[in-house]
Design a protein around this motif. Sequence first.
Motif, PDB file in Angstrom:
ATOM      1  N   ALA A   1     -13.017 -18.132 -20.288  1.00  0.00           N
ATOM      2  CA  ALA A   1     -11.576 -18.004 -20.038  1.00  0.00           C
ATOM      3  C   ALA A   1     -11.309 -17.028 -18.900  1.00  0.00           C
ATOM      4  CB  ALA A   1     -10.870 -17.557 -21.314  1.00  0.00           C
ATOM      5  N   PHE A   2     -12.007 -15.916 -18.914  1.00  0.00           N
ATOM      6  CA  PHE A   2     -11.838 -14.904 -17.875  1.00  0.00           C
ATOM      7  C   PHE A   2     -12.230 -15.460 -16.512  1.00  0.00           C
ATOM      8  CE2 PHE A   2     -13.612 -10.617 -16.213  1.00  0.00           C
ATOM      9  CZ  PHE A   2     -12.444 -10.366 -15.521  1.00  0.00           C
ATOM     10  N   GLY A   3     -13.439 -16.011 -16.406  1.00  0.00           N
ATOM     11  CA  GLY A   3     -13.919 -16.488 -15.120  1.00  0.00           C
ATOM     12  C   GLY A   3     -13.143 -17.674 -14.581  1.00  0.00           C
TER      13      GLY A   3
ATOM     14  N   PHE B   1     -27.488 -30.744 -16.779  1.00  0.00           N
ATOM     15  CA  PHE B   1     -26.867 -30.763 -15.452  1.00  0.00           C
ATOM     16  C   PHE B   1     -25.458 -31.359 -15.459  1.00  0.00           C
ATOM     17  CE2 PHE B   1     -28.677 -34.985 -15.875  1.00  0.00           C
ATOM     18  CZ  PHE B   1     -27.732 -35.809 -15.299  1.00  0.00           C
ATOM     19  N   VAL B   2     -25.040 -32.028 -16.542  1.00  0.00           N
ATOM     20  CA  VAL B   2     -23.798 -32.807 -16.505  1.00  0.00           C
ATOM     21  C   VAL B   2     -22.579 -31.918 -16.312  1.00  0.00           C
ATOM     22  CG1 VAL B   2     -22.275 -34.308 -17.840  1.00  0.00           C
ATOM     23  CG2 VAL B   2     -24.751 -34.724 -17.822  1.00  0.00           C
ATOM     24  N   LEU B   3     -22.391 -30.924 -17.172  1.00  0.00           N
ATOM     25  CA  LEU B   3     -21.192 -30.094 -17.081  1.00  0.00           C
ATOM     26  C   LEU B   3     -21.148 -29.281 -15.784  1.00  0.00           C
ATOM     27  CD1 LEU B   3     -20.742 -28.841 -20.770  1.00  0.00           C
ATOM     28  CD2 LEU B   3     -19.524 -30.668 -19.581  1.00  0.00           C
TER      29      LEU B   3
ATOM     30  N   PHE C   1     -18.183 -30.769  -8.709  1.00  0.00           N
ATOM     31  CA  PHE C   1     -17.431 -31.897  -8.134  1.00  0.00           C
ATOM     32  C   PHE C   1     -15.934 -31.574  -8.074  1.00  0.00           C
ATOM     33  CE2 PHE C   1     -14.888 -35.732  -8.831  1.00  0.00           C
ATOM     34  CZ  PHE C   1     -15.281 -36.502  -7.730  1.00  0.00           C
ATOM     35  N   LEU C   2     -15.397 -31.012  -9.158  1.00  0.00           N
ATOM     36  CA  LEU C   2     -13.971 -30.673  -9.160  1.00  0.00           C
ATOM     37  C   LEU C   2     -13.654 -29.563  -8.151  1.00  0.00           C
ATOM     38  CD1 LEU C   2     -12.938 -30.780 -12.937  1.00  0.00           C
ATOM     39  CD2 LEU C   2     -12.239 -32.330 -11.101  1.00  0.00           C
ATOM     40  N   LEU C   3     -14.527 -28.588  -8.043  1.00  0.00           N
ATOM     41  CA  LEU C   3     -14.283 -27.518  -7.083  1.00  0.00           C
ATOM     42  C   LEU C   3     -14.331 -28.035  -5.648  1.00  0.00           C
ATOM     43  CD1 LEU C   3     -16.286 -24.612  -8.755  1.00  0.00           C
ATOM     44  CD2 LEU C   3     -13.808 -24.921  -8.687  1.00  0.00           C
TER      45      LEU C   3
ATOM     46  N   VAL D   1      -8.880 -26.053 -10.120  1.00  0.00           N
ATOM     47  CA  VAL D   1      -9.811 -24.930 -10.062  1.00  0.00           C
ATOM     48  C   VAL D   1     -10.140 -24.417 -11.456  1.00  0.00           C
ATOM     49  CG1 VAL D   1      -8.148 -23.016  -9.857  1.00  0.00           C
ATOM     50  CG2 VAL D   1     -10.367 -22.856  -8.736  1.00  0.00           C
ATOM     51  N   THR D   2      -9.152 -24.422 -12.361  1.00  0.00           N
ATOM     52  CA  THR D   2      -9.422 -23.967 -13.724  1.00  0.00           C
ATOM     53  C   THR D   2     -10.381 -24.916 -14.438  1.00  0.00           C
ATOM     54  OG1 THR D   2      -7.246 -22.908 -13.860  1.00  0.00           O
ATOM     55  CG2 THR D   2      -8.387 -23.365 -15.938  1.00  0.00           C
ATOM     56  N   ALA D   3     -10.132 -26.228 -14.297  1.00  0.00           N
ATOM     57  CA  ALA D   3     -11.025 -27.196 -14.927  1.00  0.00           C
ATOM     58  C   ALA D   3     -12.424 -27.127 -14.327  1.00  0.00           C
ATOM     59  CB  ALA D   3     -10.460 -28.608 -14.763  1.00  0.00           C
ATOM     60  N   GLY D   4     -12.520 -26.997 -12.998  1.00  0.00           N
ATOM     61  CA  GLY D   4     -13.818 -26.931 -12.352  1.00  0.00           C
ATOM     62  C   GLY D   4     -14.611 -25.708 -12.773  1.00  0.00           C
ATOM     63  N   LEU D   5     -13.948 -24.540 -12.774  1.00  0.00           N
ATOM     64  CA  LEU D   5     -14.651 -23.319 -13.170  1.00  0.00           C
ATOM     65  C   LEU D   5     -14.994 -23.328 -14.654  1.00  0.00           C
ATOM     66  CD1 LEU D   5     -12.694 -20.625 -11.117  1.00  0.00           C
ATOM     67  CD2 LEU D   5     -15.075 -21.320 -10.797  1.00  0.00           C
ATOM     68  N   THR D   6     -14.124 -23.916 -15.479  1.00  0.00           N
ATOM     69  CA  THR D   6     -14.415 -23.997 -16.916  1.00  0.00           C
ATOM     70  C   THR D   6     -15.663 -24.835 -17.163  1.00  0.00           C
ATOM     71  OG1 THR D   6     -12.079 -23.754 -17.518  1.00  0.00           O
ATOM     72  CG2 THR D   6     -13.530 -24.750 -19.158  1.00  0.00           C
ATOM     73  N   LEU D   7     -15.742 -25.992 -16.521  1.00  0.00           N
ATOM     74  CA  LEU D   7     -16.923 -26.840 -16.689  1.00  0.00           C
ATOM     75  C   LEU D   7     -18.178 -26.164 -16.145  1.00  0.00           C
ATOM     76  CD1 LEU D   7     -15.404 -30.302 -15.718  1.00  0.00           C
ATOM     77  CD2 LEU D   7     -16.196 -29.603 -17.991  1.00  0.00           C
ATOM     78  N   LEU D   8     -18.047 -25.494 -15.001  1.00  0.00           N
ATOM     79  CA  LEU D   8     -19.211 -24.850 -14.397  1.00  0.00           C
ATOM     80  C   LEU D   8     -19.715 -23.703 -15.268  1.00  0.00           C
ATOM     81  CD1 LEU D   8     -21.160 -24.474 -12.032  1.00  0.00           C
ATOM     82  CD2 LEU D   8     -19.412 -23.067 -10.913  1.00  0.00           C
ATOM     83  N   VAL D   9     -18.810 -22.782 -15.644  1.00  0.00           N
ATOM     84  CA  VAL D   9     -19.224 -21.613 -16.431  1.00  0.00           C
ATOM     85  C   VAL D   9     -19.684 -22.038 -17.823  1.00  0.00           C
ATOM     86  CG1 VAL D   9     -18.459 -19.416 -17.396  1.00  0.00           C
ATOM     87  CG2 VAL D   9     -17.712 -20.096 -15.116  1.00  0.00           C
TER      88      VAL D   9
END
Length: 457
Positions: A58-60, A228-230, A236-238, A206-214
């Motif tokens: 949530a923070f990141g 590797f999926v998430l 991809f979103l970023l 950006v929130t969805a991309g960072l959430t999936l990445l982190v």
Amino acid sequence: MSPSPPHRPGSVLSLLAGAQFLVVLNTSIVNVALPAIGQDLRLTPTGLAWIVNAYLVAFGALLPVGGRLTDLLGHRVAFLAGLCVFAAGSLAAGVPSDAGPLIAARVVQGIGAAVLSPAGLAILLAHWPPGPGRGKALGWWGAASAAGGAAGVLLGGVLTSALGWWAVFALSAFLALPGIAATPLLLGRGERERAARLDLPGALVVTAGLTLLVTGLGVQGRSPLPDFVLPAAGVFLLLALMPVERRARNPLLPPVLLRNPSVVAGNLLMLLLGAVWVATFFFLPLYQQRVLGYSPLEAGLTQVPLAAALMTASWGAGRLRGTLLPGFVVLAAGLLWLARLPLDGTFLSDLLGPSVLIGTGLGLAFVPLTGMGVAGVEPRHSGIAGGLINTSRQVGGALGLAVLTSLAGPAAAPAAPGPAALAHGYRRALVAAALVALLAAAGTGIRRKTARPVTSS
């Protein structure tokens, strides 16, 4: 118009440093308490990991949005709102219940921190203009950040042993109350982009991309999906954010920031520092408790020299020039020394020296990197710049922890083999962290090429 220098600069700086201390404290204070939480709530290893990841994700993920909201709402409003949300989440987490409510409360803590941290940095930049005064203020702010990470392990051990795991969360709520009361008295309204609105499409992407990445990096090996999926979906979103931002009237990431070479270099190097920072505070307590047999209290108390070195080096880095390269070199040396990890190690011969070197290196590097990340940024963009540099550290930490725990192999798992296998796995991870620090040291040459930041929009 930017606010004038504060009438009580010491009080204002104490308020800002205290808030940042709380934000960083909650990235590490839970680590020592995890065994007690797992036993009390009967959590699986995956559930236990989410006690940590819920806050970090949530923070990141929300830091860029929190930084942009700071610019749009005004610094004081954003700071007070972030502090109140953070305190509410801390209070809820301190009420022993079940895993679901605890994880939800940690998410609320992360949301509050994502607004509070960039708002605090924006206030500091507005009140202390470029020059020696800003350097000293950043030094104190950096010392608070450094102390929060190290003190989390100490306080987590003390509170868990004395009162129970719930106390690590109740402490944050208690410490936030004086800040909530003092904010309206000490802070002015600050600069605000009154004509602008939040770029909602950009914020969502950006929130969805960072959430999936982190999230993807934090659940490596524990997700039903391939590892590797998430992270790939997040990247991809970023990448998709760029065309979205080009069409936005008020983009979440103003193009002037991406054209500022100092901001770009500072964020790239902060990614590497974040990877080493998080890994250090993850593997050191594990080695102490699983290999050396330390209790949570003993593991916490032995972090005091590291915390003192962090605070002292951060304070000094705000007053000196040229500490970035030495900081990364000292950090790498400390990690390589610590990586010996003898099975019968003692605090004085095997932990004290490397702890002091690691703390000194982190402090010497963190403050100038923060300064690079906001150098030449106009006051109306200071919130998003502060959010971006914090995002880099969080994403770097998640990336580094995912990679280094995979190198540690079974040593990072909750049910691990004997002490020799554990120490071998931790040793691989710490050597890799030292190599990352050396890579960052080599990359500090970027800084010399970015001495003239871009200030036009």
